[in-house]
Scaffold this active site. Structure first.
Site, PDB file in Angstrom:
ATOM      1  N   SER A 126       1.655  76.857  47.181  1.00 44.00           N
ATOM      2  CA  SER A 126       2.036  75.485  46.862  1.00 44.00           C
ATOM      3  C   SER A 126       0.818  74.577  46.884  1.00 44.00           C
ATOM      4  CB  SER A 126       3.031  75.032  47.937  1.00 44.00           C
ATOM      5  OG  SER A 126       3.204  73.654  47.884  1.00 44.00           O
ATOM      6  N   TYR A 150       5.730  74.048  57.258  1.00 45.27           N
ATOM      7  CA  TYR A 150       5.956  74.696  55.956  1.00 45.27           C
ATOM      8  C   TYR A 150       4.618  74.968  55.264  1.00 45.27           C
ATOM      9  CZ  TYR A 150       6.721  75.166  50.958  1.00 45.27           C
ATOM     10  OH  TYR A 150       6.663  75.608  49.651  1.00 45.27           O
ATOM     11  N   LYS A 154       2.442  78.585  54.374  1.00 46.77           N
ATOM     12  CA  LYS A 154       1.879  79.008  53.078  1.00 46.77           C
ATOM     13  C   LYS A 154       0.382  79.283  53.228  1.00 46.77           C
ATOM     14  CE  LYS A 154       5.529  78.867  50.504  1.00 46.77           C
ATOM     15  NZ  LYS A 154       6.086  80.087  49.956  1.00 46.77           N
TER      16      LYS A 154
END
Ligand code: NAD
Ligand code: UFG
Length: 348
Positions: A126, A150, A154
């Site tokens: 992302s 989050y 990643k």
């Protein structure tokens, strides 16, 4: 030629669109998803769109035993790994669940891939790994940093993939850093189906347009951007899906392993929140009542990609416009007012 692809998280928003694109490009797909944030109806709809049932396994990427059964049954060219949790706010409240799903789950998957000598992976990363960018557009060598669990999950997987590539040069680990995926399949049959009240801008706008929510809050109008509202690189989900097909074609052409290869998938163009709202109104002729509200914690002013690397390596470029994104979102919303809980006439 082995054209079989395991798609983890293939029942989800980006995964379902990618399954359609993969099938159209001649790949055989096997979908593996625990349906924790999706519905089996999405799999049905993908089957209807491609005109044949797709093989689906309801399973968790943390379940090595079940993954082994799947790898015993199929010989895969590679894995496209979408499975993971993605809500930033929830990740702050429940960090262990995020690290377990996104990091431990990916380690588990990589272990099974290694056991079965499957070394081609396309991983969903992302733009969040770039944090608050120092310069724009963001290219793949821009510094990485994250402020929430989050994003950290990643980034941690990216580090793991980097280490793996160094440890053994057999690996092909393409890491696609998505910017802001929006839109839906032009058929109106598959799209984004958030649980509860959407966190993201486009689904929020479309639910206001549909009258399900009364008013959009625009978080911040005092950023140093074109009109004071946040700027993002919105990319149509079907363009994003094609980016995965292009990445696979690139892998198939390589005569030596690519190691860890991060590539942005964005349009290269920034659009402000107000510009997106205006485009949605103009395209759909719906009204979107809105008010300005305080900045949302953790948000950045502007974020858009340099899409040059994807063009150079994969020959891929996003084609669809903001108008297409609004039109297709609205078609999906209108045809499925309750998302996948809406009854579809569409059958195989
Ligand atoms: P999504 O939630 O619609 O799809 C993810 C799918 O993975 C869901 O179907 C869910 O049920 C499944 N899943 C979750 N945990 C699992 C597990 N442990 N085992 C098996 N299946 C599991 O999300 P999406 O928008 O399609 O995103 C796909 C990927 O892209 C995610 O990894 C996400 O973090 C990443 N990503 C998304 C965005 C975005 O804005 N949508 C942006 C950047 C990156
Ligand atoms: N926004 C509003 N009102 C809303 C929702 C959003 O004004 O109701 C604004 C935000 O403040 C931001 C812009 O719209 O300026 C985009 O917000 P989104 O929540 O749609 O998207 P983000 O850029 O915050 O984050 C998304 C995903 C992340 C991912 C990131 C980059 O949610 O998981 O894109 O890919 F990491």
């Amino acid at each position: 030629m082995n054209n079989k692809i395991l798609v983890t998280g293939g029942a989800g928003y980006i995964g379902s669109h990618t399954c359609v694109a993969l099938h159209q490009a001649g790949y055989d797909i096997v979908v593996y998803d625990n349906l924790s944030n999706s519905s089996y109806e999405a799999v049905n709809r993908v089957s209807a769109l491609i005109g044949q049932p797709i093989e689906f396994i309801e399973g968790d990427i943390r379940n090595a035993g079940l993954l082994r059964e799947v790898f015993d049954k199929h010989r895969f060219f590679g894995v496209i790994h979408f499975a993971g949790l993605k809500a930033v706010g929830e990740s702050v409240a429940r960090p262990l669940i995020y690290y377990d799903n996104n990091v431990s789950g990916t380690i588990n998957l990589l272990n099974v891939m290694e056991e079965y000598s499957v070394s081609n992976l396309i991983f969903s990363s992302s733009a969040t790994v770039y944090g608050d960018p120092e310069t724009l557009p963001i290219n793949e060598t821009s510094p990485r940093s994250c402020t929430n669990p989050y994003g950290q999950s990643k980034l941690t997987v990216e580090h793991i993939l980097g280490d793996l590539a160094v440890s053994n040069d057999k690996w092909n680990l393409i890491t696609l850093r998505y910017f802001n995926p929006v839109g839906a399949h032009p058929s109106g049959q598959i799209g984004e189906d958030p649980n509860d009240i959407p966190n993201n801008l486009m689904p929020y706008i479309s639910q206001v347009a549909a009258g399900k929510l009364t008013k959009l809050s625009i978080f911040g109008n005092d950023y140093s951007t074109v009109d004071g509202t946040g700027v993002r690189d919105f990319i149509h989900v079907t363009d994003l899906a094609q980016g995965h097909v292009a990445a696979l074609s690139y892998l198939k052409k390589q005569s030596s392993p690519v190691g860890f290869l991060p590539v942005n998938l964005g349009t290269g163009k920034g659009t402000s929140v107000l510009e997106l709202v205006s485009a949605f109104i103009e395209t759909t002729k719906q009204s979107i009542p809105y008010k300005f509200a305080a900045r949302r914690e953790g948000d950045i002013a502007s974020c858009y990609a340099s899409a040059d690397k994807a063009k150079k390596l994969f020959g891929w470029k996003a084609k669809l416009s903001i108008t297409d994104m609004c039109q297709d979102t609205w078609r999906w919303q209108s045809m499925n007012p309750n998302g996948y809980k809406s009854i579809s006439e569409y059958k195989i």
